[in-house]
Design an enzyme around this catalytic site. Structure first.
Site, PDB file in Angstrom:
ATOM      1  N   CYS A 344       0.796  -1.234   0.000  1.00 21.29           N
ATOM      2  CA  CYS A 344       0.000   0.000   0.000  1.00 21.29           C
ATOM      3  C   CYS A 344       0.829   1.286   0.000  1.00 21.29           C
ATOM      4  O   CYS A 344       0.539   2.177  -0.802  1.00 21.29           O
ATOM      5  CB  CYS A 344      -1.035  -0.011   1.116  1.00 21.29           C
ATOM      6  SG  CYS A 344      -0.676  -1.071   2.510  1.00 21.29           S
ATOM      7  N   ARG A 373       7.256 -10.846   5.180  1.00 18.74           N
ATOM      8  CA  ARG A 373       6.914 -10.536   6.560  1.00 18.74           C
ATOM      9  C   ARG A 373       7.639 -11.525   7.455  1.00 18.74           C
ATOM     10  O   ARG A 373       7.632 -12.724   7.176  1.00 18.74           O
ATOM     11  CB  ARG A 373       5.401 -10.680   6.797  1.00 18.74           C
ATOM     12  CG  ARG A 373       4.581  -9.717   5.976  1.00 18.74           C
ATOM     13  CD  ARG A 373       3.109  -9.855   6.270  1.00 18.74           C
ATOM     14  NE  ARG A 373       2.353  -9.035   5.327  1.00 18.74           N
ATOM     15  CZ  ARG A 373       1.023  -9.052   5.213  1.00 18.74           C
ATOM     16  NH1 ARG A 373       0.307  -9.856   5.997  1.00 18.74           N
ATOM     17  NH2 ARG A 373       0.414  -8.287   4.339  1.00 18.74           N
ATOM     18  N   GLN A 391       1.026 -11.239  -3.238  1.00 17.78           N
ATOM     19  CA  GLN A 391      -0.409 -10.987  -3.140  1.00 17.78           C
ATOM     20  C   GLN A 391      -0.968 -10.609  -4.499  1.00 17.78           C
ATOM     21  O   GLN A 391      -0.282  -9.975  -5.299  1.00 17.78           O
ATOM     22  CB  GLN A 391      -0.662  -9.810  -2.187  1.00 17.78           C
ATOM     23  CG  GLN A 391      -0.244 -10.060  -0.762  1.00 17.78           C
ATOM     24  CD  GLN A 391      -0.465  -8.818   0.087  1.00 17.78           C
ATOM     25  OE1 GLN A 391      -0.050  -7.719  -0.274  1.00 17.78           O
ATOM     26  NE2 GLN A 391      -1.120  -8.997   1.214  1.00 17.78           N
ATOM     27  N   ASP A 393      -2.741  -8.126  -5.119  1.00 15.44           N
ATOM     28  CA  ASP A 393      -3.131  -6.964  -4.331  1.00 15.44           C
ATOM     29  C   ASP A 393      -3.604  -5.851  -5.249  1.00 15.44           C
ATOM     30  O   ASP A 393      -3.154  -5.745  -6.381  1.00 15.44           O
ATOM     31  CB  ASP A 393      -1.894  -6.492  -3.545  1.00 15.44           C
ATOM     32  CG  ASP A 393      -2.241  -5.567  -2.403  1.00 15.44           C
ATOM     33  OD1 ASP A 393      -3.425  -5.496  -2.043  1.00 15.44           O
ATOM     34  OD2 ASP A 393      -1.322  -4.912  -1.878  1.00 15.44           O
ATOM     35  N   HIS A 395      -5.236  -1.567  -4.811  1.00 14.23           N
ATOM     36  CA  HIS A 395      -5.796  -0.493  -4.006  1.00 14.23           C
ATOM     37  C   HIS A 395      -6.668   0.358  -4.888  1.00 14.23           C
ATOM     38  O   HIS A 395      -6.240   0.773  -5.961  1.00 14.23           O
ATOM     39  CB  HIS A 395      -4.668   0.317  -3.354  1.00 14.23           C
ATOM     40  CG  HIS A 395      -3.892  -0.493  -2.378  1.00 14.23           C
ATOM     41  ND1 HIS A 395      -2.750  -1.172  -2.721  1.00 14.23           N
ATOM     42  CD2 HIS A 395      -4.153  -0.805  -1.084  1.00 14.23           C
ATOM     43  CE1 HIS A 395      -2.317  -1.843  -1.659  1.00 14.23           C
ATOM     44  NE2 HIS A 395      -3.153  -1.650  -0.654  1.00 14.23           N
ATOM     45  N   LYS A 475     -13.808  -4.039   7.517  1.00 12.59           N
ATOM     46  CA  LYS A 475     -13.363  -4.841   6.384  1.00 12.59           C
ATOM     47  C   LYS A 475     -14.328  -5.988   6.108  1.00 12.59           C
ATOM     48  O   LYS A 475     -15.078  -6.417   6.995  1.00 12.59           O
ATOM     49  CB  LYS A 475     -11.958  -5.382   6.624  1.00 12.59           C
ATOM     50  CG  LYS A 475     -11.852  -6.337   7.790  1.00 12.59           C
ATOM     51  CD  LYS A 475     -10.403  -6.808   7.959  1.00 12.59           C
ATOM     52  CE  LYS A 475     -10.259  -7.668   9.209  1.00 12.59           C
ATOM     53  NZ  LYS A 475      -8.871  -8.033   9.486  1.00 12.59           N
ATOM     54  N   HIS A 521      -8.186  -1.427   0.281  1.00 13.29           N
ATOM     55  CA  HIS A 521      -7.218  -2.514   0.084  1.00 13.29           C
ATOM     56  C   HIS A 521      -8.049  -3.739  -0.276  1.00 13.29           C
ATOM     57  O   HIS A 521      -9.012  -4.036   0.422  1.00 13.29           O
ATOM     58  CB  HIS A 521      -6.473  -2.869   1.373  1.00 13.29           C
ATOM     59  CG  HIS A 521      -5.833  -1.714   2.065  1.00 13.29           C
ATOM     60  ND1 HIS A 521      -4.476  -1.518   2.029  1.00 13.29           N
ATOM     61  CD2 HIS A 521      -6.327  -0.720   2.823  1.00 13.29           C
ATOM     62  CE1 HIS A 521      -4.175  -0.433   2.758  1.00 13.29           C
ATOM     63  NE2 HIS A 521      -5.284   0.069   3.255  1.00 13.29           N
TER      64      HIS A 521
END
Length: 648
Positions: A344, A373, A391, A393, A395, A475, A521
């Site tokens: 992000c 991570r 991911q 991912d 946004h 979320k 997200h």
RNA sequence: GCUGCUGUAGCUCAGUGGUAGAGCACUCCCUUGGUAAGGGAGAGGUCGACAGUUCAAUCCUGUCCAGCAGCACCA
């Protein structure tokens, strides 16, 4: 004494003295029922046979025929019976709590030495003795002071703490199984002999914190499973064996998909077969995102701490980040960077580059983002929970007003993808405001409603998880249920007004002034690693043809067929089918066995007859029978099968 | 991270205080076999790493690393 009216399931009602117990009610109906009774359901509440009923009520007497109360009682009584067995064998062991869970129960103990597998056998034997003794179960409500004194006298300090934690106004209920005593909400069976002695098993022992608090010393938790009879227990054991066969770690090895090794814990070495799945899935996702109006970007892995400080990760997430220090020549101090744990902040940098207009919104920015991570060592699990992953991912930068429409659009998007990938059982969870949060209640009201409304607009119900949202916004979680009933959280959508604020993202509105966008997200698969793990387990390794890493093996029966084998392989490869030749000096039985175990969907066997006729003998995975097809026909069929579902 | 268990050949596993074994896989030879293991021979291991005890350690002890089960964690 006043009278009360009890209504039975058949609609009839009878008068009883107030304070009558279900045991007495059952006795008044029939002595045989009183004997068979295990509990009652009073006004929908599960009720002990010994508990008095004070007012008019609907009542049903439960017996072992009633699955739900029966299993609950069997498991709960077994928890007590196990604790009693443990304390009879080792009187110095302290007891804590023992609830029912999944297919059984657990009980946490405080004991110096570790329980061994042999101990479990001993405990099981003692439990059977207790069951056979048919000891009566008794219950009483005590005062808090009496209960505390009772446990203090016995040195059961955990029980003292539990008594103290019972809220004011709630009964403090004591139970006895024979002479053995426990603090318990109940309800319980009439006597220990009502527990089927052959339907349970102690499965394993593991550590667990008292009341889930990791700052406290660890207890030992013994797990058991229990059913109404031996047959159900066997069925459960069979199911566990099935699950073990589907384990992605085992199949990953057998199918040569990937490996992991100790020099890179929590990271995947993808082998050619596994990487084929990964790239096919990624190609598919890229097409889906393009169609749904996303732009794709790519951002750096190693990023200076300044950005993480600005985003708040340095403060809140540092212990989960890989820190990279670089000692550049002549530098006074080392440059401190971190591998990105999330994409992000980088995406905001892309957004911020160049002035954005309200006309650019919603801006859907996707990245197959490689993240690292530093997960706690105990959290790692195959490729499902790793330290390095990618991911799917994205946004979505948008205005407040666009949140609901973008959320609905996302749910539709995700539903289409899950359907293509063969998942039809999934649910949505809406996590709402936590105690520690930023933002006004009005804004939380608005955004939570927007997410809920979007779900309804897309035609889905959702379950609310109170207080489980992120500190900055609510979320949605999308939970898949796999073929053997396990749940996996994959997709997610989080509303975040916080990060645009911290990283000063702005767009120019219609009014010519600067405004703050909101970020959504969102991910559909979650991570490729995890999702591929789930795909493997869901399909037990037999992936849909278009995702299968090895699709076709063309196997010779006699070496004279080798030339035609090569021709068939080339014809299949020419239309994009992943085909390989097996011309080894082995019998066809051997080849069939090996490739079947390797989960190859199609084996095409070629002997003298096939060479002569320019045909192939087709054997599909999981089928015994074979069929003969012309080369042209099989090429046409497999060409269609290898086409991803969105391109057919 | 915590508790417990585990770590021996590519894989699955056996084994011992005197530096190791099986099956499968692998290589070679024989075999050309019609839908889930044809036969023979050969090669392959610093017994997770590092210390310690011992005349001697893969085996005993300690530390570390990794894996497994669970707990805690998973903006």
């Amino acid at each position: 004494m006043s009278q009360i009216s009890l209504t039975f399931p058949d609609g009839n009602s009878r008068e009883y003295d107030a304070g009558v117990t279900p045991a007495q009610v059952a006795e008044s109906i029939a002595p045989s029922l009183a004997k068979k009774a295990i509990s009652a359901t009073v006004n929908g509440e599960h009720w002990d046979l010994q508990w008095p009923i004070d007012g008019d009520a609907k009542i049903a007497i439960n017996t072992m025929q009633d699955d739900e109360p029966a299993l609950e009682l069997i498991r709960h009584d077994l928890a007590h019976i196990m604790a009693r067995a443990v304390q009879e064998i080792w009187p110095d062991v302290k007891v804590t709590i023992g609830p029912i869970r999944d297919n059984g129960w657990f009980y946490d103990f405080d004991r110096e030495e570790a329980f061994t597998p042999e101990d479990l056998g001993q405990i099981e034997a003692k439990m059977k003795e207790i069951i056979n003794a048919r000891d009566a179960v008794k219950t009483e409500v005590w005062s808090r002071d009496d209960a505390i004194k009772f446990y203090e006298d016995r040195g059961e300090n955990y029980k003292v703490e539990l008594v103290n934690r019972i809220p004011e106004g709630e009964d403090i209920r004591m139970y006895w199984h024979g002479d053995w005593q426990d603090l318990c909400r109940g309800p319980h069976l009439q006597h220990t002999g009502q527990v089927p002695a052959d339907g349970f098993k102690l499965t394993h022992v593991a550590g667990a914190y008292f009341l889930g608090d990791s700052s406290r010393p660890m207890l030992q938790r013994i797990y058991g499973v229990a059913f109404k009879n031996r047959k159900d227990l066997k069925a459960w054991e069979t199911m566990m064996e099935e699950a073990a066969k589907r384990d992605h770690r085992k199949l990953g090895k057998e199918m040569d998909l990937f490996h992991m090794q100790e020099e890179a814990p929590g990271q995947v070495f993808w082998h050619p077969n596994g990487w084929t799945i990964y790239t096919k899935l990624q190609d598919y996702m890229r097409r889906q995102q393009y169609r749904d109006g996303y732009v794709e970007v790519n951002t750096p892995q190693v990023v200076n701490r300044k950005l993480w400080e600005a985003s708040g990760h340095w403060e809140n997430y540092q212990e989960n980040m890989f820190i990279v220090e670089v000692d550049e020549d002549h530098a006074r101090e080392k440059t401190v960077n971190a591998l990105k744990p999330m994409n992000c902040p980088c995406h905001v940098q892309v957004f911020n580059h160049g002035l954005k207009s309200y006309r650019d919104l919603p801006l859907r920015m996707a990245e197959f983002g490689s993240c690292n991570r530093y997960e706690p060592s105990g959290a790692l699990h195959g490729i499902m929970r790793v330290r390095g992953f990618t991911q799917d991912d994205a946004h979505i930068f948008c205005t407040d007003d666009q949140i609901e429409a973008e959320t609905k659009k996302f749910i539709d998007f995700l539903a289409g993808i899950y359907a293509d990938l063969g998942f039809h059982n999934w649910t949505i969870k809406l996590s709402t405001r936590p105690e520690k949060r930023v933002g006004s209640d009005e804004s939380w009201d608005r955004v939570e409603a927007a997410l809920g409304d979007a779900c309804k607009a897309a035609g889905y119900d959702y379950e609310i998880q109170e207080g489980e949202g992120a500190f900055y916004g609510p979320k949605l979680e999308f939970v898949l249920t796999d073929a053997i009933g396990r749940d996996w959280q994959c997709g997610t959508l989080q509303v975040d007004p916080n990060l645009p604020e911290r990283l000063d993202a702005v767009y120019i509105g219609q009014d010519g002034a600067k405004h703050r966008p909101v970020m959504l997200h969102r991910a559909v698969l979650g991570s490729f690693e995890r999702f591929i793990g789930i795909l493997i387990e869901e399909h037990a390794g037999k992936l849909p043809f278009w995702l299968a890493p090895r699709q076709v093996v063309v196997a010779s029966i006699v070496s004279d067929a080798d030339g035609f084998v090569d021709e068939v392989v080339e014809a299949l490869k020419a239309v994009g089918v992943r085909a390989e030749a097996d011309k080894r000096n082995e019998k066809i039985n051997y080849k069939i066995r090996e490739h079947s175990l390797g989960k190859v969907p199609f084996i095409l066997a070629i002997g003298a007859r096939e060479v002569e006729e320019r045909t192939v003998s087709v054997r599909r995975l999981g089928e015994q029978k074979t069929s003969t097809m012309s080369l042209d026909d099989i090429v046409a069929e497999l060409k269609l099968s290898t086409t991803p579902p969105d391109l057919r």
